[in-house]
Design a protein around this motif. Structure first.
Motif, PDB file in Angstrom:
ATOM      1  N   GLN A 160       0.944  -1.660  -0.187  1.00  0.00           N
ATOM      2  CA  GLN A 160       0.155  -0.270  -0.083  1.00  0.00           C
ATOM      3  C   GLN A 160       1.199   1.187   0.269  1.00  0.00           C
ATOM      4  O   GLN A 160       0.460   2.131  -0.734  1.00  0.00           O
ATOM      5  N   ALA A 161       1.988   1.231   0.399  1.00  0.00           N
ATOM      6  CA  ALA A 161       2.526   2.276   1.102  1.00  0.00           C
ATOM      7  C   ALA A 161       3.312   2.481  -0.751  1.00  0.00           C
ATOM      8  O   ALA A 161       3.582   3.825  -1.246  1.00  0.00           O
ATOM      9  N   VAL A 162       3.667   1.859  -1.158  1.00  0.00           N
ATOM     10  CA  VAL A 162       4.650   1.765  -2.598  1.00  0.00           C
ATOM     11  C   VAL A 162       3.921   1.988  -3.882  1.00  0.00           C
ATOM     12  O   VAL A 162       4.137   2.755  -5.085  1.00  0.00           O
ATOM     13  N   LYS A 163       2.841   1.839  -3.747  1.00  0.00           N
ATOM     14  CA  LYS A 163       1.762   1.215  -4.928  1.00  0.00           C
ATOM     15  C   LYS A 163       1.661   2.472  -5.310  1.00  0.00           C
ATOM     16  O   LYS A 163       1.390   2.584  -6.779  1.00  0.00           O
ATOM     17  N   PRO A 164       1.099   3.662  -4.796  1.00  0.00           N
ATOM     18  CA  PRO A 164       1.024   4.924  -5.501  1.00  0.00           C
ATOM     19  C   PRO A 164       1.969   5.687  -5.887  1.00  0.00           C
ATOM     20  O   PRO A 164       1.996   6.187  -7.071  1.00  0.00           O
ATOM     21  N   VAL A 165       3.546   5.373  -5.113  1.00  0.00           N
ATOM     22  CA  VAL A 165       5.161   5.857  -6.177  1.00  0.00           C
ATOM     23  C   VAL A 165       5.242   5.141  -7.186  1.00  0.00           C
ATOM     24  O   VAL A 165       5.639   5.861  -7.664  1.00  0.00           O
ATOM     25  N   ASN A 166       4.544   3.688  -7.610  1.00  0.00           N
ATOM     26  CA  ASN A 166       4.840   2.834  -8.183  1.00  0.00           C
ATOM     27  C   ASN A 166       3.868   3.587  -9.661  1.00  0.00           C
ATOM     28  O   ASN A 166       4.239   3.874 -10.717  1.00  0.00           O
ATOM     29  N   ASN A 167       3.110   4.116  -9.547  1.00  0.00           N
ATOM     30  CA  ASN A 167       1.499   5.086  -9.455  1.00  0.00           C
ATOM     31  C   ASN A 167       1.904   6.475 -10.306  1.00  0.00           C
ATOM     32  O   ASN A 167       1.884   6.628 -11.694  1.00  0.00           O
ATOM     33  N   LEU A 168       2.967   7.057  -9.250  1.00  0.00           N
ATOM     34  CA  LEU A 168       3.349   8.324 -10.136  1.00  0.00           C
ATOM     35  C   LEU A 168       4.967   7.755 -11.115  1.00  0.00           C
ATOM     36  O   LEU A 168       4.543   8.541 -11.863  1.00  0.00           O
ATOM     37  N   LEU A 169       5.373   7.036 -11.164  1.00  0.00           N
ATOM     38  CA  LEU A 169       6.484   6.673 -11.751  1.00  0.00           C
ATOM     39  C   LEU A 169       6.171   6.068 -13.587  1.00  0.00           C
ATOM     40  O   LEU A 169       6.904   6.406 -14.289  1.00  0.00           O
ATOM     41  N   GLU A 170       5.108   5.716 -13.314  1.00  0.00           N
ATOM     42  CA  GLU A 170       3.949   4.992 -14.644  1.00  0.00           C
ATOM     43  C   GLU A 170       4.009   6.289 -15.587  1.00  0.00           C
ATOM     44  O   GLU A 170       3.877   6.311 -16.525  1.00  0.00           O
ATOM     45  N   ASP A 171       3.129   7.294 -14.423  1.00  0.00           N
ATOM     46  CA  ASP A 171       2.746   8.312 -15.333  1.00  0.00           C
ATOM     47  C   ASP A 171       4.083   9.429 -15.999  1.00  0.00           C
ATOM     48  O   ASP A 171       3.659  10.140 -17.088  1.00  0.00           O
TER      49      ASP A 171
END
Length: 213
Positions: free
Chosen positions: A62-73
């Motif tokens: 849950q902590a890293v998922k939004p960070v990865n979403n940012l990186l993907e965008d």
């Protein structure tokens, strides 16, 4: 002395519950009001440990998922540029996730059993303070990445995105080595050996294992 049927039933119930978990059975003195009171059985220690491990893995994801979403965008965006609304959404999602993680780490450290384990294994496991510090570094790098992504400086965005990835790895490693998860044992992986396990923790390590304020 005669044995009451109720006492026999109570004894059988106590033995059965005792085999499944911690339970107590209380039998009242002989008389018309004789009755059995049983406390609810608690989960076995192994089950509690497994539940805790699953929660740790969940909160890490849950902590890293939004960070990865940012990186993907950012990777998919032209020149790594994000719109204002995209940047704000990602910033809020990352901040919420990291704040939740830090809050749970602090709550975990308030547990007396955890504190005792941390003191006994100060040289073997990463302190919760390290996890809090790693989460703070992720937040700082994410903030910088979002600023660069708003400006659209592709080269700077790429460098900062790499810094975010490294900070994520540091965060996940601090959690894996926090003493609450099984030690990796797959063949081919480097062995994680205790460092001076018999030595008393240093003053700095003792400070690291103090409750996080």
């Amino acid at each position: 002395m005669r044995t009451h049927k109720t006492a026999t039933v109570a004894l059988a119930a106590a033995l059965t519950l005792g085999a499944a978990g911690t339970a107590t059975a209380a039998l009242a003195t002989d008389g018309p009001d004789q009755h059995v009171v049983t406390a609810p059985a608690q989960a076995p220690v192994a089950q509690q440990q497994l539940t805790q491990q699953v929660r740790i893995l969940q909160r890490t994801n849950q902590a890293v998922k939004p960070v990865n979403n940012l990186l993907e965008d950012v990777i998919e965006a032209r020149n790594g540029r994000l719109s204002r609304s995209q940047a704000e959404q990602h910033a809020q999602a990352v901040e919420r996730a990291l704040n939740r993680l830090v809050r749970e780490v602090r709550n975990q450290q308030a547990d007396q059993a955890f504190q005792q384990n941390a003191r006994q294994n100060a040289d073997r496991f990463a302190s919760p303070r390290v996890t809090v510090k790693a989460a703070d570094q992720v937040q700082q790098h994410v903030d910088k990445l979002i600023r660069q992504a708003r400006a659209g400086h592709q080269a700077r965005v790429q460098r900062q995105a790499q810094a975010v990835v490294r900070s994520e790895v540091n965060l996940m490693t601090s959690i894996v080595l926090g003493g609450q998860l099984p030690t990796p044992d797959m063949e081919g992986l480097p062995q994680i050996q205790p460092q001076n396990a018999d030595r008393q923790p240093s003053r700095g390590q003792a400070a690291d294992n103090a409750p996080v304020g």
